[in-house]
Design a protein around this motif. Sequence first.
Motif, PDB file in Angstrom:
ATOM      1  N   LEU A 169      13.961  11.479  -1.967  1.00 46.26           N
ATOM      2  CA  LEU A 169      13.338  11.914  -0.719  1.00 46.26           C
ATOM      3  C   LEU A 169      12.415  10.834  -0.154  1.00 46.26           C
ATOM      4  CD1 LEU A 169      12.809  14.136   1.354  1.00 46.26           C
ATOM      5  CD2 LEU A 169      11.025  15.032  -0.167  1.00 46.26           C
ATOM      6  N   ILE A 170      11.614  10.221  -1.030  1.00 43.08           N
ATOM      7  CA  ILE A 170      10.699   9.171  -0.576  1.00 43.08           C
ATOM      8  C   ILE A 170      11.484   7.960  -0.064  1.00 43.08           C
ATOM      9  CG2 ILE A 170       8.918   7.540  -1.309  1.00 43.08           C
ATOM     10  CD1 ILE A 170       7.919   9.648  -3.261  1.00 43.08           C
ATOM     11  N   CYS A 171      12.579   7.611  -0.745  1.00 39.50           N
ATOM     12  CA  CYS A 171      13.394   6.466  -0.318  1.00 39.50           C
ATOM     13  C   CYS A 171      14.017   6.709   1.052  1.00 39.50           C
ATOM     14  CB  CYS A 171      14.482   6.186  -1.352  1.00 39.50           C
ATOM     15  SG  CYS A 171      13.872   5.481  -2.902  1.00 39.50           S
ATOM     16  N   ARG A 172      14.437   7.948   1.322  1.00 41.57           N
ATOM     17  CA  ARG A 172      15.002   8.258   2.643  1.00 41.57           C
ATOM     18  C   ARG A 172      13.931   8.190   3.728  1.00 41.57           C
ATOM     19  NH1 ARG A 172      17.847  12.397  -0.165  1.00 41.57           N
ATOM     20  NH2 ARG A 172      16.355  13.961   0.599  1.00 41.57           N
ATOM     21  N   MET A 173      12.715   8.565   3.373  1.00 45.80           N
ATOM     22  CA  MET A 173      11.630   8.570   4.356  1.00 45.80           C
ATOM     23  C   MET A 173      11.073   7.175   4.607  1.00 45.80           C
ATOM     24  SD  MET A 173       9.586  11.969   3.051  1.00 45.80           S
ATOM     25  CE  MET A 173       8.237  11.693   4.197  1.00 45.80           C
ATOM     26  N   ASN A 174      11.193   6.286   3.618  1.00 43.80           N
ATOM     27  CA  ASN A 174      10.609   4.948   3.762  1.00 43.80           C
ATOM     28  C   ASN A 174      11.576   3.906   3.195  1.00 43.80           C
ATOM     29  OD1 ASN A 174       8.943   2.653   3.766  1.00 43.80           O
ATOM     30  ND2 ASN A 174       7.105   3.870   3.454  1.00 43.80           N
ATOM     31  N   GLN A 228       0.824  -1.205   0.000  1.00 41.87           N
ATOM     32  CA  GLN A 228       0.000   0.000   0.000  1.00 41.87           C
ATOM     33  C   GLN A 228       0.860   1.258   0.000  1.00 41.87           C
ATOM     34  OE1 GLN A 228      -2.627  -0.328   3.370  1.00 41.87           O
ATOM     35  NE2 GLN A 228      -3.855  -1.982   2.480  1.00 41.87           N
ATOM     36  N   GLN A 229       1.949   1.230   0.760  1.00 37.69           N
ATOM     37  CA  GLN A 229       2.864   2.371   0.800  1.00 37.69           C
ATOM     38  C   GLN A 229       3.542   2.559  -0.560  1.00 37.69           C
ATOM     39  OE1 GLN A 229       5.564   2.145   4.204  1.00 37.69           O
ATOM     40  NE2 GLN A 229       3.979   1.086   5.368  1.00 37.69           N
TER      41      GLN A 229
END
Length: 266
Positions: A30-35, A7-8
Motif C-alpha cells: 500500500l505504501i509503495c503504491r502511494m509513494n 524523510q518520507q
Amino acid sequence: MSDSEQQQLDAALDLLRRTDPRNVASNLALICRMNQPIAEELLSTVDQPLQVNTDLDNNKKYLCCDYNRDGDSYRSPHSNKYFPAIDDPIEISDKIRQLEVTLNAAFDTYRELYFEGGLSSCYLWDQEDGDNFAGVVLLQKVMKQSQWDSIHVLEVESVSGKEYSYKLSSTVILDIGHNSTKLGGSLTRQAEKKANVFEPQDHIANIGAFVEEMENRMRALLHEVYFGKTRDIIGDIRSIENLKEVRADEERKREIASGLGSRQAL
C-alpha cells in the motif's frame, strides 16, 4: 535520494514498525503504491514474508525475495531463468552458478532433515573484487495456521591466502495462529566468522555450518521471547484452580484475620 525522499522513507519505516507485523506485506504494498519514488528503496530495506513462485520450465516451486528480483520478475534457482521472462536479465558467472546449484542441493537436504518439509532456495551473485561473492539462503515452513520464514544474507570476502570472512545477517519472520491466540513478529541478528577454504566446495560446508548455527541460536531466542513470555502472561491471567474454591479460601482468610484483630483489641 533527496532529503525529502529520505524523510518520507524514514516515516514509512517508522510506520511499518508500529503496525501489526503479520500485515507487513499488505501495508508495504500500500505504501509503495502511494509513494512510488521510495518504493524500490523500501522494498530492499523491509523484510517481508517470503513469496512462492513456480519455475515453468520444470514445474518446481521456489522462494522469492528482493535478492532474486528484477522488476516484477524473480529468478529461479532451478533453471536460472526469470519468471515472468524479461529482457536483458541480471546474470551471474558460471563459477558462482555452479556453487549456487551445490548450495541449493545442500540446503534442500538440511531443510528435509530439520524442517521435515517446507521449501528452501539459495541465491548467489558476484562481487567486484576477485573471488568475493554474496548470497542469500531462504527457508520456509508452512503449517496449518503458522509460518516460519528464514532469510540469511551473507557476504564472503577473501582475507588472506586461504582464509575467508563470512558475514551473516539473519532474519526470522514468525506468524503463529491458533484459535484465538495469534503471535507475529521478526527477529534479526548479525554475526561474522572466519574459515579456511582449500577448494571452492569448502564454501558450501562453511556457509551451511554458519547458517545452521544461527538458525539454532535464533530458534532458542524465539522460544524464550515468544513462547516463554506468552506462557508467563497466560499463567498470570488464568488460574487452574476452581474460582469458587479460591473465593471461599479468601473469605476464610479474611474471617481469621478479623478474628485475630478482635482478640488483640481485647
